[in-house]
Write a protein that holds these residues in place. Structure first.
Motif, PDB file in Angstrom:
ATOM      1  N   ALA A  22      -8.074 -12.825  12.874  1.00  0.00           N
ATOM      2  CA  ALA A  22      -8.560 -11.554  13.401  1.00  0.00           C
ATOM      3  C   ALA A  22      -7.412 -10.648  13.846  1.00  0.00           C
ATOM      4  O   ALA A  22      -7.580  -9.430  13.880  1.00  0.00           O
ATOM      5  N   GLY A  23      -6.268 -11.195  14.157  1.00  0.00           N
ATOM      6  CA  GLY A  23      -5.130 -10.380  14.576  1.00  0.00           C
ATOM      7  C   GLY A  23      -4.416  -9.700  13.437  1.00  0.00           C
ATOM      8  O   GLY A  23      -3.790  -8.649  13.619  1.00  0.00           O
ATOM      9  N   ALA A  24      -4.487 -10.258  12.248  1.00  0.00           N
ATOM     10  CA  ALA A  24      -3.783  -9.662  11.108  1.00  0.00           C
ATOM     11  C   ALA A  24      -4.471  -8.394  10.623  1.00  0.00           C
ATOM     12  O   ALA A  24      -3.798  -7.441  10.210  1.00  0.00           O
ATOM     13  N   LEU A  25      -5.787  -8.355  10.669  1.00  0.00           N
ATOM     14  CA  LEU A  25      -6.515  -7.200  10.137  1.00  0.00           C
ATOM     15  C   LEU A  25      -6.180  -5.896  10.864  1.00  0.00           C
ATOM     16  O   LEU A  25      -5.896  -4.890  10.203  1.00  0.00           O
ATOM     17  N   PRO A  26      -6.170  -5.826  12.194  1.00  0.00           N
ATOM     18  CA  PRO A  26      -5.825  -4.548  12.824  1.00  0.00           C
ATOM     19  C   PRO A  26      -4.383  -4.119  12.570  1.00  0.00           C
ATOM     20  O   PRO A  26      -4.094  -2.923  12.524  1.00  0.00           O
ATOM     21  N   LEU A  27      -3.481  -5.080  12.386  1.00  0.00           N
ATOM     22  CA  LEU A  27      -2.106  -4.709  12.072  1.00  0.00           C
ATOM     23  C   LEU A  27      -2.017  -4.081  10.682  1.00  0.00           C
ATOM     24  O   LEU A  27      -1.324  -3.074  10.491  1.00  0.00           O
ATOM     25  N   PHE A  28      -2.715  -4.669   9.717  1.00  0.00           N
ATOM     26  CA  PHE A  28      -2.720  -4.090   8.372  1.00  0.00           C
ATOM     27  C   PHE A  28      -3.442  -2.741   8.357  1.00  0.00           C
ATOM     28  O   PHE A  28      -3.015  -1.809   7.677  1.00  0.00           O
ATOM     29  N   LEU A  58       1.990  -9.788   8.434  1.00  0.00           N
ATOM     30  CA  LEU A  58       2.383 -10.872   7.518  1.00  0.00           C
ATOM     31  C   LEU A  58       2.601 -12.179   8.269  1.00  0.00           C
ATOM     32  O   LEU A  58       2.241 -13.253   7.775  1.00  0.00           O
ATOM     33  N   VAL A  59       3.169 -12.103   9.454  1.00  0.00           N
ATOM     34  CA  VAL A  59       3.390 -13.332  10.245  1.00  0.00           C
ATOM     35  C   VAL A  59       2.048 -13.946  10.640  1.00  0.00           C
ATOM     36  O   VAL A  59       1.824 -15.153  10.465  1.00  0.00           O
ATOM     37  N   LEU A  60       1.151 -13.125  11.186  1.00  0.00           N
ATOM     38  CA  LEU A  60      -0.151 -13.655  11.597  1.00  0.00           C
ATOM     39  C   LEU A  60      -0.966 -14.141  10.407  1.00  0.00           C
ATOM     40  O   LEU A  60      -1.630 -15.185  10.476  1.00  0.00           O
ATOM     41  N   ALA A  61      -0.919 -13.402   9.295  1.00  0.00           N
ATOM     42  CA  ALA A  61      -1.678 -13.809   8.113  1.00  0.00           C
ATOM     43  C   ALA A  61      -1.111 -15.087   7.501  1.00  0.00           C
ATOM     44  O   ALA A  61      -1.863 -15.893   6.937  1.00  0.00           O
ATOM     45  N   ALA A  62       0.199 -15.300   7.604  1.00  0.00           N
ATOM     46  CA  ALA A  62       0.786 -16.534   7.074  1.00  0.00           C
ATOM     47  C   ALA A  62       0.295 -17.753   7.856  1.00  0.00           C
ATOM     48  O   ALA A  62      -0.021 -18.795   7.264  1.00  0.00           O
ATOM     49  N   VAL A  63       0.213 -17.628   9.171  1.00  0.00           N
ATOM     50  CA  VAL A  63      -0.297 -18.743   9.979  1.00  0.00           C
ATOM     51  C   VAL A  63      -1.781 -18.960   9.677  1.00  0.00           C
ATOM     52  O   VAL A  63      -2.239 -20.102   9.543  1.00  0.00           O
ATOM     53  N   ALA A  64      -2.538 -17.868   9.542  1.00  0.00           N
ATOM     54  CA  ALA A  64      -3.960 -17.997   9.200  1.00  0.00           C
ATOM     55  C   ALA A  64      -4.130 -18.609   7.816  1.00  0.00           C
ATOM     56  O   ALA A  64      -5.044 -19.401   7.595  1.00  0.00           O
ATOM     57  N   LEU A  94      -0.011 -11.504  -0.372  1.00  0.00           N
ATOM     58  CA  LEU A  94       0.924 -11.121  -1.434  1.00  0.00           C
ATOM     59  C   LEU A  94       1.001  -9.607  -1.605  1.00  0.00           C
ATOM     60  O   LEU A  94       2.088  -9.045  -1.782  1.00  0.00           O
ATOM     61  N   VAL A  95      -0.147  -8.940  -1.565  1.00  0.00           N
ATOM     62  CA  VAL A  95      -0.145  -7.478  -1.682  1.00  0.00           C
ATOM     63  C   VAL A  95       0.624  -6.863  -0.525  1.00  0.00           C
ATOM     64  O   VAL A  95       1.427  -5.936  -0.715  1.00  0.00           O
ATOM     65  N   GLN A  96       0.427  -7.392   0.671  1.00  0.00           N
ATOM     66  CA  GLN A  96       1.137  -6.842   1.825  1.00  0.00           C
ATOM     67  C   GLN A  96       2.627  -7.200   1.791  1.00  0.00           C
ATOM     68  O   GLN A  96       3.450  -6.441   2.317  1.00  0.00           O
ATOM     69  N   LEU A  97       2.982  -8.321   1.170  1.00  0.00           N
ATOM     70  CA  LEU A  97       4.401  -8.639   1.000  1.00  0.00           C
ATOM     71  C   LEU A  97       5.063  -7.615   0.082  1.00  0.00           C
ATOM     72  O   LEU A  97       6.158  -7.113   0.379  1.00  0.00           O
TER      73      LEU A  97
END
Length: 142
Positions: A22-28, A58-64, A94-97
């Motif tokens: 849930a933390g990665a979505l607001p950052l993106f 990317l950091v939060l999504a990688a852990v998720a 990958l798209v965000q990378l």
């Protein structure tokens, strides 16, 4: 005649897994809004802000994503859908990378590609969040 019904249903996400997802979505989404602001104003600070938001996402999504792969291999999800969530989350990552690499270029050269990648990555992250938090309801067994 007795009928044995298997009542095991997939459990919801672990709370720590849910926080990272849930933390990665607001950052993106914030990076997308920053890209829109840069596209409209050409203030370079908006591009820098989007770069930092993408890095944090990317950091939060990688852990998720790591939690999602462990969860999928543990077969806690439905058999037909257990790999859908990690695959969509991996696609978003990958798209965000590639979006982060696009933002590493000169600010003038990053548009409009960075804006398009931000939109696609945010939509994929939204789809991953919807799939990740989806837990089937208990239905009536005939």
């Amino acid at each position: 005649m007795a009928v044995i019904v298997d009542q095991r249903l997939p459990r919801p996400l672990h709370p720590l897994h849910a926080v990272f997802l849930a933390g990665a979505l607001p950052l993106f989404a914030g990076a997308l809004l920053s890209d829109i602001a840069y596209w409209r104003s050409y203030e370079i600070q908006w591009n820098n802000f989007a770069s930092w938001l993408i890095a944090g996402g990317l950091v939060l999504a990688a852990v998720a994503l790591l939690c999602a792969v462990v969860d999928a291999l543990g077969a806690r999800r439905r058999p037909g859908w257990r790999f859908a969530y990690p695959l969509v989350l991996a696609a978003a990552w990958l798209v965000q990378l590639f979006n982060a690499l696009m933002h590493a270029r000169d600010a003038w050269a990053s548009m409009p590609g960075a804006l398009v990648l931000s939109a696609i990555g945010t939509l994929l992250a939204l789809g991953a969040v919807c799939l990740g938090f989806h837990v089937p309801r208990r239905g009536v067994v005939p």
